[in-house]
Design an enzyme around this catalytic site. Structure first.
Site, PDB file in Angstrom:
ATOM      1  NE  ARG A 239      -7.647  -4.354   8.599  1.00 51.23           N
ATOM      2  CZ  ARG A 239      -6.373  -3.989   8.665  1.00 51.23           C
ATOM      3  NH1 ARG A 239      -5.434  -4.784   8.183  1.00 51.23           N
ATOM      4  NH2 ARG A 239      -6.020  -2.832   9.192  1.00 51.23           N
TER       5      ARG A 239
ATOM      6  NE  ARG B 201       0.407  -3.964  13.585  1.00 52.62           N
ATOM      7  CZ  ARG B 201       0.045  -3.060  12.686  1.00 52.62           C
ATOM      8  NH1 ARG B 201      -0.338  -1.868  13.095  1.00 52.62           N
ATOM      9  NH2 ARG B 201       0.090  -3.335  11.398  1.00 52.62           N
TER      10      ARG B 201
ATOM     11  CG  ASP C  36      -6.118   3.206   4.170  1.00 53.91           C
ATOM     12  OD1 ASP C  36      -4.993   3.751   4.259  1.00 53.91           O
ATOM     13  OD2 ASP C  36      -6.485   2.301   4.938  1.00 53.91           O
TER      14      ASP C  36
ATOM     15  CG  ASP D 190      -6.427   5.290   9.244  1.00 49.75           C
ATOM     16  OD1 ASP D 190      -6.170   6.434   8.842  1.00 49.75           O
ATOM     17  OD2 ASP D 190      -7.308   4.567   8.739  1.00 49.75           O
TER      18      ASP D 190
ATOM     19  CG  ASP E 282      -3.880  -0.803   2.909  1.00 50.33           C
ATOM     20  OD1 ASP E 282      -3.617  -1.700   2.094  1.00 50.33           O
ATOM     21  OD2 ASP E 282      -3.936  -0.992   4.135  1.00 50.33           O
TER      22      ASP E 282
ATOM     23  N   GLY F  62       2.362  -0.799   9.745  1.00 48.78           N
ATOM     24  CA  GLY F  62       2.889  -1.604   8.645  1.00 48.78           C
ATOM     25  C   GLY F  62       3.935  -0.854   7.846  1.00 48.78           C
TER      26      GLY F  62
ATOM     27  CB  THR G 196      -0.437   2.996   4.688  1.00 50.52           C
ATOM     28  OG1 THR G 196      -1.268   1.850   4.421  1.00 50.52           O
ATOM     29  CG2 THR G 196      -1.183   4.233   4.241  1.00 50.52           C
TER      30      THR G 196
END
Length: 324
Positions: A172, A72, A130, A103, A128, A11, A126
Site C-alpha cells: 500500500r 486491531r 517498509d 508501524d 511490506d 497484519g 510485516t
C-alpha cells in the site's frame, strides 16, 4: 527483570512464529518467566495472558501466521484502554514486552512506554519491508517468493495466448514486493508508489515492446497512484484496438501473507527475537531490534515510525535495464 511477555499485532506475516519461539526460548535460557499475550493489544487489555514453557513453542517454526493471533484494538487507542492494559501487566507481574509487528504496533508501543514506562522492544513483522532500521522485515522474503511462484505460472499462460497481464501485489505504501517480484519474475514494467509512472508511459512502453515481444507482465503495487491493477488496465486498453491485444488482471491478495516461511524469514525472526529479549535484559527499551548489514541494531521507535525506507536505486535501474 524476571518476567516478560510477547505478542503479535497488526497484519500477520510468515516468520512471526519463529520469532515467538525465539523470544520464549531465549527468555527461558536466561532464566526469565515468559508469558504470551493473545490477540495483541486487545488481549493485553482483556488479560488474555498465559505463561509459556519451552514445549509451548514446539513445532511452530515452520508455520505461517501467528499462534498468538492478531487483532486491531480500537480501545488501545484511548488512554483508558492503555491504562487497562497496564493494570493487567501489573497483575501478572510482567516487567517487559516484546512487540512483533509493524508501524501501527510500534506507534502503540511508543505511546504505551511514554505513558507507563513499561520497557518494550519491537521485532519488525510485516511483509511490506517498509520499516526503517532493518534491511528486511520478517515475512517479506516469503511474500516475494509466494508472489513469484504465481507470477511464473501466469507468464506461462500469458505467453501461450499473447496476452498482457497486470498483476497486483501487496504494498500500500511500499514498492519493495513489487520491485523484487518485477526483477525476479522478468516483468516488462513495474508500477510502485515511490516512482511516477503515467498511463502514457505504460502505453509507450507496450508499443515499443510489441516489436519484439508478444506477451508482457506488468507488476502493480496496490498503492500505485494511477490506481489498482484493474483501473490501470482499463486506462491502457483505451489506447489499443479491441483486437490488437488481450489484457488480463490478476490480484494476488492475501496469499502473499500465508504459507510456510522461507529459511531467511525463519532465521531473521529467530535473530530478532533473541535480540529483543537480550536487549530488554541489557536495559534497551522503546526501540526495535533489526538487522542491518548482517548485524543486529536497535533503532528507536520514533525513527522506525517517522523515517522513510526508500527503494534501492540500483533495483530501479536494474528493472529498467532488464525490461527492454
Amino acid at each position: 527483570m524476571k518476567k516478560i511477555a510477547v505478542f503479535t499485532s497488526g497484519g500477520d506475516s510468515p516468520g512471526m512464529n519463529a520469532c515467538i519461539r525465539s523470544v520464549v526460548r531465549t527468555g527461558i535460557y536466561h532464566g526469565l518467566d515468559v508469558y504470551s499475550i493473545m490477540y495483541g493489544y486487545d488481549g493485553m487489555i482483556n488479560g488474555d495472558i498465559k505463561k509459556m514453557q519451552s514445549h509451548s513453542v514446539s513445532n511452530i517454526v515452520q508455520r505461517g501466521g501467528t499462534i498468538l493471533k492478531s487483532a486491531r484494538s480500537e480501545e488501545f487507542l484511548t488512554k483508558e484502554g492503555r491504562k487497562k492494559a497496564y493494570d493487567q501487566l501489573q497483575k501478572f507481574g510482567i516487567e517487559g514486552l516484546v512487540a512483533i509487528g509493524g508501524d501501527g504496533t510500534f506507534t502503540g508501543a511508543k505511546v504505551f512506554f511514554e505513558e507507563f514506562g513499561v520497557p518494550i522492544l519491537g521485532c519488525p513483522g510485516t511483509i511490506d519491508n517498509d520499516i526503517y532500521g532493518t534491511d528486511y522485515t520478517i515475512g517479506f522474503d516469503t511474500a516475494v517468493n509466494t508472489a513469484l511462484e504465481a507470477i511464473d505460472k501466469i507468464r506461462d499462460t500469458a505467453a501461450a495466448h499473447d496476452r498482457i497481464f497486470f498483476i497486483e501485489v501487496m504494498g500500500r505504501d511500499s514498492g519493495y514486493i513489487g520491485i523484487e517480484c518485477g526483477i525476479g519474475g522478468g516483468a516488462e514494467m513495474v508500477l510502485v508508489p515511490e516512482t511516477k509512472t503515467t498511463i502514457d508511459d505504460v502505453v509507450r512502453s507496450f508499443k515499443s515492446l510489441r516489436k519484439s515481444k508478444t506477451s508482457s507482465i506488468v507488476i502493480v503495487a496496490e498503492g500505485e497512484e494511477e490506481g489498482d491493477a484493474s483501473q490501470i488496465m482499463n486506462k491502457v486498453k483505451q489506447h489499443f484496438k479491441e483486437d490488437e491485444k488481450e489484457f488480463k488482471v490478476t490480484t494476488l491478495g492475501h496469499i502473499q501473507r500465508g504459507g510456510n516461511p522461507t529459511a531467511m524469514d525463519r532465521l531473521l525472526g529467530s535473530r530478532c527475537g533473541m535480540a529483543a529479549v537480550e536487549g530488554l535484559i541489557k536495559g534497551e527499551s522503546n526501540c526495535m531490534a533489526g538487522v542491518i548489514n548482517d548485524t543486529v541494531v536497535y533503532t528507536p521507535f520514533a525513527d522506525c515510525i517517522t523515517k522513510d525506507k526508500p527503494l534501492k536505486s540500483d533495483y530501479l535501474r536494474l528493472q529498467e535495464m532488464l525490461s527492454i
